[in-house]
Design a protein around this motif. Structure first.
Motif, mmCIF file in Angstrom:
data_model
loop_
_atom_site.group_PDB
_atom_site.id
_atom_site.type_symbol
_atom_site.label_atom_id
_atom_site.label_comp_id
_atom_site.label_asym_id
_atom_site.label_seq_id
_atom_site.Cartn_x
_atom_site.Cartn_y
_atom_site.Cartn_z
ATOM 1 N N SER A 60 31.858 38.204 34.086
ATOM 2 C CA SER A 60 32.333 37.839 35.720
ATOM 3 C C SER A 60 32.615 36.357 35.721
ATOM 4 O O SER A 60 33.426 35.902 36.366
ATOM 5 C CB SER A 60 31.174 38.194 36.711
ATOM 6 O OG SER A 60 30.970 39.629 36.455
ATOM 7 N N ALA A 61 31.752 35.633 35.119
ATOM 8 C CA ALA A 61 31.970 33.907 35.192
ATOM 9 C C ALA A 61 33.189 33.403 34.626
ATOM 10 O O ALA A 61 33.764 32.650 35.149
ATOM 11 C CB ALA A 61 30.569 33.274 34.594
ATOM 12 N N VAL A 62 33.727 34.252 33.478
ATOM 13 C CA VAL A 62 34.916 33.945 32.758
ATOM 14 C C VAL A 62 36.170 34.346 33.559
ATOM 15 O O VAL A 62 36.989 33.619 33.862
ATOM 16 C CB VAL A 62 34.979 34.443 31.421
ATOM 17 C CG1 VAL A 62 36.027 34.178 30.662
ATOM 18 C CG2 VAL A 62 33.863 33.874 30.387
ATOM 19 N N THR A 63 36.194 35.614 33.952
ATOM 20 C CA THR A 63 37.267 36.149 34.767
ATOM 21 C C THR A 63 37.434 35.886 36.393
ATOM 22 O O THR A 63 38.430 35.882 36.897
ATOM 23 C CB THR A 63 37.474 37.538 34.574
ATOM 24 O OG1 THR A 63 36.025 38.294 35.352
ATOM 25 C CG2 THR A 63 37.315 37.800 33.177
ATOM 26 N N GLY A 64 36.327 35.376 36.757
ATOM 27 C CA GLY A 64 36.189 35.181 38.291
ATOM 28 C C GLY A 64 36.187 36.665 38.831
ATOM 29 O O GLY A 64 36.545 36.785 40.096
ATOM 30 N N ARG A 65 35.914 37.776 38.322
ATOM 31 C CA ARG A 65 35.716 39.006 38.876
ATOM 32 C C ARG A 65 34.718 39.453 39.965
ATOM 33 O O ARG A 65 33.543 38.798 39.346
ATOM 34 C CB ARG A 65 35.924 40.130 37.638
ATOM 35 C CG ARG A 65 37.234 40.096 36.986
ATOM 36 C CD ARG A 65 37.140 40.836 35.704
ATOM 37 N NE ARG A 65 37.232 42.425 36.334
ATOM 38 C CZ ARG A 65 38.494 43.090 36.207
ATOM 39 N NH1 ARG A 65 39.422 42.588 35.819
ATOM 40 N NH2 ARG A 65 37.991 44.499 36.737
ATOM 41 N N SER A 66 34.635 40.256 40.764
ATOM 42 C CA SER A 66 33.683 40.680 41.706
ATOM 43 C C SER A 66 33.420 42.098 41.102
ATOM 44 O O SER A 66 32.365 42.580 41.781
ATOM 45 C CB SER A 66 34.141 40.468 43.127
ATOM 46 O OG SER A 66 35.131 41.260 43.251
ATOM 47 N N THR A 67 34.161 42.928 40.354
ATOM 48 C CA THR A 67 33.745 44.191 39.921
ATOM 49 C C THR A 67 33.830 44.161 38.364
ATOM 50 O O THR A 67 34.249 43.364 37.678
ATOM 51 C CB THR A 67 35.178 44.947 40.298
ATOM 52 O OG1 THR A 67 36.086 44.546 40.140
ATOM 53 C CG2 THR A 67 35.223 45.102 41.926
ATOM 54 N N PRO A 68 33.120 45.295 38.025
ATOM 55 C CA PRO A 68 32.844 45.554 36.589
ATOM 56 C C PRO A 68 34.442 45.180 35.631
ATOM 57 O O PRO A 68 35.315 45.885 36.105
ATOM 58 C CB PRO A 68 32.240 46.556 36.252
ATOM 59 C CG PRO A 68 31.793 47.036 37.604
ATOM 60 C CD PRO A 68 32.559 46.394 38.601
ATOM 61 N N VAL A 69 34.430 44.885 34.654
ATOM 62 C CA VAL A 69 35.563 44.856 33.648
ATOM 63 C C VAL A 69 35.754 46.232 33.092
ATOM 64 O O VAL A 69 34.894 46.895 32.766
ATOM 65 C CB VAL A 69 35.301 43.617 32.478
ATOM 66 C CG1 VAL A 69 36.680 43.839 31.681
ATOM 67 C CG2 VAL A 69 35.297 42.273 33.180
ATOM 68 N N VAL A 230 47.079 44.229 39.988
ATOM 69 C CA VAL A 230 46.528 45.498 40.440
ATOM 70 C C VAL A 230 45.072 45.287 40.778
ATOM 71 O O VAL A 230 44.220 45.118 39.814
ATOM 72 C CB VAL A 230 46.648 46.686 39.470
ATOM 73 C CG1 VAL A 230 46.181 47.799 40.199
ATOM 74 C CG2 VAL A 230 48.112 46.714 39.261
ATOM 75 N N GLY A 231 44.565 44.992 42.128
ATOM 76 C CA GLY A 231 43.075 44.443 42.233
ATOM 77 C C GLY A 231 43.056 43.053 41.614
ATOM 78 O O GLY A 231 43.615 42.322 41.631
ATOM 79 N N GLU A 232 42.006 43.344 40.434
ATOM 80 C CA GLU A 232 41.639 42.108 39.699
ATOM 81 C C GLU A 232 42.122 42.338 38.197
ATOM 82 O O GLU A 232 41.790 41.641 37.226
ATOM 83 C CB GLU A 232 40.195 41.961 39.705
ATOM 84 C CG GLU A 232 39.605 41.518 41.227
ATOM 85 C CD GLU A 232 38.158 41.236 41.261
ATOM 86 O OE1 GLU A 232 37.788 40.399 40.444
ATOM 87 O OE2 GLU A 232 37.567 41.743 42.218
ATOM 88 N N ASP A 233 43.029 42.918 38.137
ATOM 89 C CA ASP A 233 43.786 43.164 36.653
ATOM 90 C C ASP A 233 45.288 42.963 36.737
ATOM 91 O O ASP A 233 45.617 42.921 37.769
ATOM 92 C CB ASP A 233 43.461 44.479 35.947
ATOM 93 C CG ASP A 233 42.011 44.759 35.830
ATOM 94 O OD1 ASP A 233 41.484 44.245 34.970
ATOM 95 O OD2 ASP A 233 41.246 45.551 36.426
ATOM 96 N N ALA A 234 46.001 42.849 35.543
ATOM 97 C CA ALA A 234 47.265 42.502 35.566
ATOM 98 C C ALA A 234 48.034 43.320 34.757
ATOM 99 O O ALA A 234 47.555 43.750 33.553
ATOM 100 C CB ALA A 234 47.444 41.081 35.413
ATOM 101 N N VAL A 235 49.234 43.680 35.043
ATOM 102 C CA VAL A 235 50.067 44.564 34.046
ATOM 103 C C VAL A 235 51.393 43.613 33.958
ATOM 104 O O VAL A 235 51.882 43.010 34.776
ATOM 105 C CB VAL A 235 50.600 45.907 34.612
ATOM 106 C CG1 VAL A 235 51.676 46.597 34.081
ATOM 107 C CG2 VAL A 235 49.425 46.703 34.981
ATOM 108 N N VAL A 236 51.808 43.801 32.545
ATOM 109 C CA VAL A 236 52.924 43.037 32.389
ATOM 110 C C VAL A 236 53.797 44.144 31.526
ATOM 111 O O VAL A 236 53.408 44.748 30.700
ATOM 112 C CB VAL A 236 52.617 41.867 31.372
ATOM 113 C CG1 VAL A 236 54.164 41.408 30.845
ATOM 114 C CG2 VAL A 236 51.833 40.880 31.667
ATOM 115 N N LEU A 237 55.264 44.357 31.970
ATOM 116 C CA LEU A 237 55.811 45.286 31.575
ATOM 117 C C LEU A 237 57.219 44.727 31.273
ATOM 118 O O LEU A 237 57.888 43.790 32.102
ATOM 119 C CB LEU A 237 56.208 46.336 32.726
ATOM 120 C CG LEU A 237 57.085 47.625 32.288
ATOM 121 C CD1 LEU A 237 55.929 48.501 31.504
ATOM 122 C CD2 LEU A 237 57.694 48.359 33.595
#
Length: 272
Positions: A60-69, A230-237
């Motif tokens: 969480s510290a690396v990604t800045g996320r508040s939810t599980p990876v 998308v939330g705390e993730d990302a999609v590249v297409l």
């Protein structure tokens, strides 16, 4: 390369129509922007792999996320497949030849040069900081190649990248590029509107490169680039090729990719 028979193109149109219907029906039934169930052909992902509190805190510290990876298996479950597109799409046999021949390029302007680098690396948000998954699919009739990547990125990096991409149709509308193996190219950059329901934030471009060696007939490469949070993730297409690159395919798959990732993340949160 020969064009697909009419039946194959009809199947493709039908597959895309089914995708749109799945998305629309799910949203209408749930009042959400994501389907209540995973699309056909993808099973419910397993619960996130348990980890120690210290490992979770470190991630969480690396990604800045508040939810599980999400773990690797969950991310793979969120990927689109050839079944979502139907014939003539199939699993890719390798990277498209035009990636090195034409997309390995440079330009004088800093923003335009960076855009070319992003098209080549397919990393508008930089390198993912956690688990990642990808899939590459080929249109065996037109020669197009579609690639999806999912990964965790720092939220600030994502927002900055999306804002920058949105400026490029104005900053780099037309420019000249020098390529590694295809001579000088005339490049055009335009906005590619995506559905407003594709993820929480998005930006997409259509980039065309026209040119070639002096003694060869001009060739035209088209590459769609869609970046979605998308939330705390990302999609590249990306969807590109020298033949017909269908914007409706890019839009439909961007919507499906965002919805599928959102649903996998929702199931992951429920089962943690």
């Amino acid at each position: 390369m020969t064009r697909a028979p009419a039946r194959a193109r009809t199947l493709l149109a039908s597959a895309l129509s089914v995708t749109v219907l799945l998305i629309t029906a799910a949203c209408a039934g749930s009042g959400r922007d994501v389907p209540r169930a995973l699309p056909q052909g993808v099973s419910e992902p397993p619960a996130a792999t348990s980890s120690s509190p210290s490992a979770t805190a470190s991630s969480s510290a690396v990604t800045g996320r508040s939810t599980p990876v999400l773990n690797d298996e969950q991310l793979r479950a969120a990927l689109i497949t050839e079944a979502d597109l139907g014939p003539p799409w199939a699993a890719a046999q390798g990277p498209a030849l035009w990636r090195d021949g034409t997309l390995k390029a440079t330009a004088d302007d800093g923003d335009c040069r960076r855009l070319l680098e992003v098209l080549y690396t397919e990393e508008p948000f930089g390198v993912p900081v956690g688990p990642r998954a990808s899939v590459t699919l080929d249109d065996t009739a037109e020669g197009a190649q579609l690639r999806e990547q999912i990964g965790a990125h720092r939220p600030d990096d994502v927002e900055r990248a999306l804002a920058w991409l949105a400026t490029l149709p104005e900053k780099c509308g037309t420019f000249r590029a020098a390529t590694a193996g295809s001579g000088a190219q005339d490049v055009e950059v335009t906005e590619l509107p995506l559905p407003d329901t594709a993820g929480d934030a998005r930006a997409a471009l259509r980039v065309t490169l026209t040119g070639g060696e002096p003694d060869a007939a001009p060739a035209r490469l088209t590459v769609d680039l869609a970046a979605i949070r998308v939330g705390e993730d990302a999609v590249v297409l990306t969807n590109g090729g020298f033949g017909e690159v269908r914007a409706e395919v890019t839009r439909a798959m961007a919507q499906l990719a965002a919805d599928r990732l959102a649903e996998v993340a929702r199931l992951g949160r429920l089962r943690v």
